[in-house]
Design a protein around this motif. Sequence first.
Motif, mmCIF file in Angstrom:
data_model
loop_
_atom_site.group_PDB
_atom_site.id
_atom_site.type_symbol
_atom_site.label_atom_id
_atom_site.label_comp_id
_atom_site.label_asym_id
_atom_site.label_seq_id
_atom_site.Cartn_x
_atom_site.Cartn_y
_atom_site.Cartn_z
ATOM 1 N N ASP A 121 -49.527 7.665 37.355
ATOM 2 C CA ASP A 121 -49.522 8.280 38.687
ATOM 3 C C ASP A 121 -50.663 9.277 38.851
ATOM 4 O OD1 ASP A 121 -47.177 6.924 39.278
ATOM 5 O OD2 ASP A 121 -45.884 8.584 38.674
ATOM 6 N N TRP A 122 -51.052 9.944 37.764
ATOM 7 C CA TRP A 122 -52.073 10.974 37.884
ATOM 8 C C TRP A 122 -53.441 10.436 38.306
ATOM 9 C CZ3 TRP A 122 -51.922 15.776 38.987
ATOM 10 C CH2 TRP A 122 -50.824 16.559 38.647
ATOM 11 N N PRO A 123 -53.963 9.391 37.660
ATOM 12 C CA PRO A 123 -55.245 8.861 38.137
ATOM 13 C C PRO A 123 -55.184 8.397 39.595
ATOM 14 C CG PRO A 123 -54.769 8.029 35.950
ATOM 15 C CD PRO A 123 -53.532 8.733 36.418
ATOM 16 N N ARG A 124 -54.065 7.783 39.974
ATOM 17 C CA ARG A 124 -53.921 7.329 41.369
ATOM 18 C C ARG A 124 -53.967 8.515 42.325
ATOM 19 N NH1 ARG A 124 -49.470 7.229 44.496
ATOM 20 N NH2 ARG A 124 -48.156 7.736 42.688
ATOM 21 N N PHE A 125 -53.237 9.584 41.978
ATOM 22 C CA PHE A 125 -53.207 10.762 42.837
ATOM 23 C C PHE A 125 -54.583 11.427 42.919
ATOM 24 C CE2 PHE A 125 -52.389 15.482 42.969
ATOM 25 C CZ PHE A 125 -52.152 15.546 44.333
ATOM 26 N N GLU A 168 -45.537 11.199 44.364
ATOM 27 C CA GLU A 168 -45.346 10.791 45.749
ATOM 28 C C GLU A 168 -46.147 9.512 46.012
ATOM 29 O OE1 GLU A 168 -43.280 11.954 47.756
ATOM 30 O OE2 GLU A 168 -42.857 14.006 47.123
ATOM 31 N N ASP A 169 -45.521 8.558 46.645
ATOM 32 C CA ASP A 169 -46.187 7.281 46.919
ATOM 33 C C ASP A 169 -45.974 6.905 48.389
ATOM 34 O OD1 ASP A 169 -47.535 4.913 46.607
ATOM 35 O OD2 ASP A 169 -45.875 3.858 45.650
ATOM 36 N N PRO A 170 -47.028 7.037 49.206
ATOM 37 C CA PRO A 170 -48.371 7.497 48.847
ATOM 38 C C PRO A 170 -48.412 9.021 48.703
ATOM 39 C CG PRO A 170 -48.268 7.100 51.201
ATOM 40 C CD PRO A 170 -46.941 6.665 50.641
ATOM 41 N N PRO A 171 -49.434 9.546 48.036
ATOM 42 C CA PRO A 171 -49.563 10.997 47.920
ATOM 43 C C PRO A 171 -49.602 11.663 49.293
ATOM 44 C CG PRO A 171 -51.077 9.901 46.421
ATOM 45 C CD PRO A 171 -50.496 8.831 47.313
ATOM 46 N N THR A 172 -49.036 12.855 49.382
ATOM 47 C CA THR A 172 -49.010 13.538 50.666
ATOM 48 C C THR A 172 -50.321 14.278 50.916
ATOM 49 O OG1 THR A 172 -48.127 15.648 49.856
ATOM 50 C CG2 THR A 172 -46.530 13.891 50.335
#
Length: 200
Positions: free
Chosen positions: A30-34, A184-188
């Motif tokens: 999740d971290w790289p995506r965020f 959060e998906d998608p990040p806020t």
Amino acid sequence: MLDATPRIGLTMRIVDAQGYDEPRDAIAQDWPRFLKIALPDVPWLFIPNLGAQDTVKFCESWNINRLIVTGGQDIGQAALRDETETELLNWAERCKFPVLGICRGMQLMAARAGTPCHQVKGHVSTRHHVNGTIGREVNSYHNQAICDCPDGFVVTARADDGTIEAMRHTSLPWSGWMWHPEREDPPTRTDAQELKKVLL
């Protein structure tokens, strides 16, 4: 003076791989995506759990000048991680680097300042509102909370039950959040904007 070019280091948890007797550093994908969405032009690097003696040398060799102390695991569950992250906070304080503590990361900031945690109910795998300087709905995955606001910090958000959910340092560019922006998906957009305020 803080280098104007940000280079963020993220800490990792320590896990056991099933079928192998070898502890491993790990971090959620999740971290790289965020970070790709929140800070698309900012370089970042995962920091291995090297202990107090070698961690700072590693970060300096990669010119790290911002930190995200990530969540996962209670303090005391992984001694090497505790040692690594505590030394990183010591280093960040000396250099006055921006730091964002997420969940356990915020708890470690508090513990380092002499404020322990206590068990809480109703904060695992749920969503709730926080109120204060920061006021909105957030996710929640923790079963411990800090007992009080540590010296040198001010509270920026509390849950309805009074639990401290966010804080910031009064003289250092440090903040702590008990929620997980990376989950959060998608990040806020709000988390992305707040991340920039803290680290950039």
